[in-house]
Design an enzyme around this catalytic site. Structure first.
Site, PDB file in Angstrom:
ATOM      1  N   GLY A 138       0.755  -1.225   0.111  1.00 12.99           N
ATOM      2  CA  GLY A 138       0.015   0.093   0.215  1.00 12.99           C
ATOM      3  C   GLY A 138       0.834   1.257  -0.110  1.00 12.99           C
ATOM      4  CE  LYS A 143      -5.593 -12.379  -1.817  1.00 11.01           C
ATOM      5  NZ  LYS A 143      -4.345 -11.994  -2.150  1.00 11.01           N
TER       6      LYS A 143
HETATM    7  N1  LIG Z   1       2.226 -11.753  -4.468  1.00 14.81           N
HETATM    8  C1  LIG Z   1       2.805 -11.689  -3.209  1.00 14.81           C
HETATM    9  O1  LIG Z   1       4.043 -12.333  -3.322  1.00 14.81           O
HETATM   10  C2  LIG Z   1       2.378 -11.059  -2.191  1.00 14.81           C
HETATM   11  C3  LIG Z   1       2.841 -11.175  -0.811  1.00 14.81           C
HETATM   12  C4  LIG Z   1       2.308 -10.448   0.448  1.00 14.81           C
HETATM   13  C5  LIG Z   1       0.962  -9.904   0.047  1.00 14.81           C
HETATM   14  N2  LIG Z   1       0.456 -10.019  -0.966  1.00 14.81           N
HETATM   15  C6  LIG Z   1      -0.933  -9.203  -1.352  1.00 14.81           C
HETATM   16  O2  LIG Z   1      -0.684  -7.770  -1.253  1.00 14.81           O
HETATM   17  C7  LIG Z   1      -1.726  -7.197  -0.499  1.00 14.81           C
HETATM   18  C8  LIG Z   1      -1.334  -6.486   0.483  1.00 14.81           C
HETATM   19  O3  LIG Z   1      -0.689  -7.126   1.623  1.00 14.81           O
HETATM   20  P1  LIG Z   1       0.419  -6.333   2.434  1.00 14.81           P
HETATM   21  O4  LIG Z   1       1.217  -7.746   2.787  1.00 14.81           O
HETATM   22  O5  LIG Z   1       1.176  -5.365   1.439  1.00 14.81           O
HETATM   23  O6  LIG Z   1      -0.077  -5.761   3.618  1.00 14.81           O
HETATM   24  P2  LIG Z   1       0.292  -5.401   4.971  1.00 14.81           P
HETATM   25  O7  LIG Z   1       1.720  -4.916   4.739  1.00 14.81           O
HETATM   26  O8  LIG Z   1      -0.022  -6.155   6.001  1.00 14.81           O
HETATM   27  O9  LIG Z   1      -0.406  -3.878   5.013  1.00 14.81           O
HETATM   28  C9  LIG Z   1      -1.704  -3.946   5.427  1.00 14.81           C
HETATM   29  C10 LIG Z   1      -2.400  -2.557   5.440  1.00 14.81           C
HETATM   30  O10 LIG Z   1      -3.826  -2.874   5.509  1.00 14.81           O
HETATM   31  C11 LIG Z   1      -4.195  -1.830   6.582  1.00 14.81           C
HETATM   32  N3  LIG Z   1      -5.376  -2.306   7.311  1.00 14.81           N
HETATM   33  C12 LIG Z   1      -5.700  -3.499   7.695  1.00 14.81           C
HETATM   34  N4  LIG Z   1      -6.971  -3.443   8.284  1.00 14.81           N
HETATM   35  C13 LIG Z   1      -7.391  -2.403   7.977  1.00 14.81           C
HETATM   36  C14 LIG Z   1      -8.594  -1.839   8.008  1.00 14.81           C
HETATM   37  N5  LIG Z   1      -9.635  -2.570   8.695  1.00 14.81           N
HETATM   38  N6  LIG Z   1      -8.688  -0.539   7.797  1.00 14.81           N
HETATM   39  C15 LIG Z   1      -7.913   0.368   7.179  1.00 14.81           C
HETATM   40  N7  LIG Z   1      -6.730  -0.329   6.829  1.00 14.81           N
HETATM   41  C16 LIG Z   1      -6.443  -1.379   7.503  1.00 14.81           C
HETATM   42  C17 LIG Z   1      -2.944  -1.939   7.695  1.00 14.81           C
HETATM   43  O11 LIG Z   1      -2.988  -0.699   8.431  1.00 14.81           O
HETATM   44  P3  LIG Z   1      -2.427  -0.651   9.851  1.00 14.81           P
HETATM   45  O12 LIG Z   1      -1.082   0.097   9.572  1.00 14.81           O
HETATM   46  O13 LIG Z   1      -3.190   0.207  10.592  1.00 14.81           O
HETATM   47  O14 LIG Z   1      -2.112  -1.996  10.198  1.00 14.81           O
HETATM   48  C18 LIG Z   1      -2.060  -1.854   6.602  1.00 14.81           C
HETATM   49  O15 LIG Z   1      -1.560  -0.434   6.129  1.00 14.81           O
HETATM   50  C19 LIG Z   1      -2.737  -8.697  -0.111  1.00 14.81           C
HETATM   51  O16 LIG Z   1      -3.839  -8.578  -1.110  1.00 14.81           O
HETATM   52  C20 LIG Z   1      -1.568  -9.493  -0.048  1.00 14.81           C
HETATM   53  O17 LIG Z   1      -2.614 -10.925  -0.566  1.00 14.81           O
HETATM   54  C21 LIG Z   1       0.967 -10.535  -2.112  1.00 14.81           C
END
Ligand SMILES: NC(=O)c1ccc[n+]([C@@H]2O[C@H](COP(=O)([O-])OP(=O)(O)OC[C@H]3O[C@@H](n4cnc5c(N)ncnc54)[C@H](OP(=O)(O)O)[C@@H]3O)[C@@H](O)[C@H]2O)c1
Length: 307
Positions: free
Chosen positions: A16, A132
């Protein structure tokens, strides 16, 4: 044409943050919906300060609070969500808000991996991809305009160890290869995923489509990855081939969620879920073909940083 205003949800997270930065870099008015707790978190508050200094508008709120979502959604044209995979069903309230606001020209839900409608591991899904897909069906049934991003693996996932599960660094003597090592998977750096994602938002070609990322230079089998790594370290490695049956046994015997890295490895390097189908004939689009100007990091360049 004026550039769309973009709301990023999850801007303090890994992907993000890159999405919000890319949105600003590409000249979009950028709004982030941020949970209160992030403002007092040391690392997250630094990210927020950087985004704010670059011009992002930070709104306090959460996906649990409909009024805060509606307030944010009403200020933009495009919504991009990057909440963690285990929370994707929390997007249901967001879908309601988008429908209610009626102003959103494009919604990009939190997927950013393998196309959940195309994975071939339903018996090992642990609800990862089915949730998803459930969000996709909710978006489509509300007639919300969307783009789905199927970027496959981030380079920060599995590649830092050259797919040596449980390890943090790449192998220097012995390497495990799953299956026969010939099935190809895809790795893309998060900041590049973000650049391709932002490129889609005002592009009519990507409306209601899946954008896949399969950049040339980033699609490799395990055997090829090992060969690239051997050239870089100027050394031949001892290869240990792990048969499919052994990996499946290990997945069954390892409790969830500790077995998920194995599941993703099985999906990519044995079932071929990143590459088994042709993108065009499946109705999808490929990012580097649509946006040849986006300069991305190749797997070879990424592995140079692991030397
Ligand atoms: N392709 C790949 O290899 C791979 C690897 C990892 C992830 N992904 C995908 O990438 C996407 C993002 O994952 P990520 O690992 O970047 O996530 P992440 O680092 O865990 O970050 C999650 C974000 O969502 C926010 N959030 C969580 N719950 C919320 C809520 N209720 N309201 C508002 N904000 C909220 C968190 O805010 P806070 O700071 O407040 O907690 C944080 O900013 C997902 O779809 C995941 O499946 C893909």
């Amino acid at each position: 044409m004026a550039k769309s205003r973009i709301l990023v949800i999850g801007a303090t997270g890994n992907l993000g943050y890159h999405l919000a930065k890319a949105s600003l870099d590409y000249g979009h008015t950028t709004v982030a919906l941020v949970r209160e707790s992030a403002f007092s978190h040391p690392e997250k508050s630094l990210k927020l300060e950087t985004l704010s200094n670059a011009g992002a508008k930070l709104l306090k709120g959460s996906l649990q609070h409909l009024s805060s979502i509606i307030e944010a959604v009403e200020q933009v044209d495009v919504v991009i969500c990057a909440i963690p995979a285990k929370q994707v069903l929390d997007q249901k309230l967001l879908i309601r808000a988008i429908k209610q606001a009626g102003c959103i020209k494009r919604f990009i839900p939190s997927e950013f991996g393998v196309n959940p409608d195309k994975v071939q591991i339903s018996d090992l899904d642990y609800n990862f991809y089915s949730r998803k897909s459930e969000i996709r069906r909710a978006i489509e049934s509300e007639n919300i305009p969307y783009t789905y991003i199927a970027c496959n693996f981030f380079t920060s996932f599995l590649l830092p160890s050259l797919v040596q599960l449980g390890h943090k660094t790449p192998p220097m003597d012995r390497v495990k290869i799953y299956g026969d090592g010939n099935t190809k998977a895809v790795f893309v750096k998060e900041s590049d995923v973000a650049a391709f994602t932002i490129s889609t938002v005002d592009d009519p070609r990507t409306l209601n489509k899946v954008l896949y990322l399969r950049p040339p230079g980033n699609v490799f089998s395990m055997n090829e990855l090992v060969e690239i790594w051997e050239t870089k370290i100027m050394k031949k490695l001892e290869k240990v081939y792990i048969p499919e049956e052994q990996l499946l046994k290990d997945i069954q015997e390892t409790p969830y969620p500790n077995n998920m890295e194995m599941v993703f490895t099985y999906s990519a390097f044995i079932r071929g879920d990143h590459t088994y189908f042709d993108i065009k004939s499946s109705g999808g689009l490929e990012g580097t073909e649509l946006y040849p100007h986006v300069r991305y990091t190749t797997v070879g360049e990424y592995l140079d940083t692991r030397l």
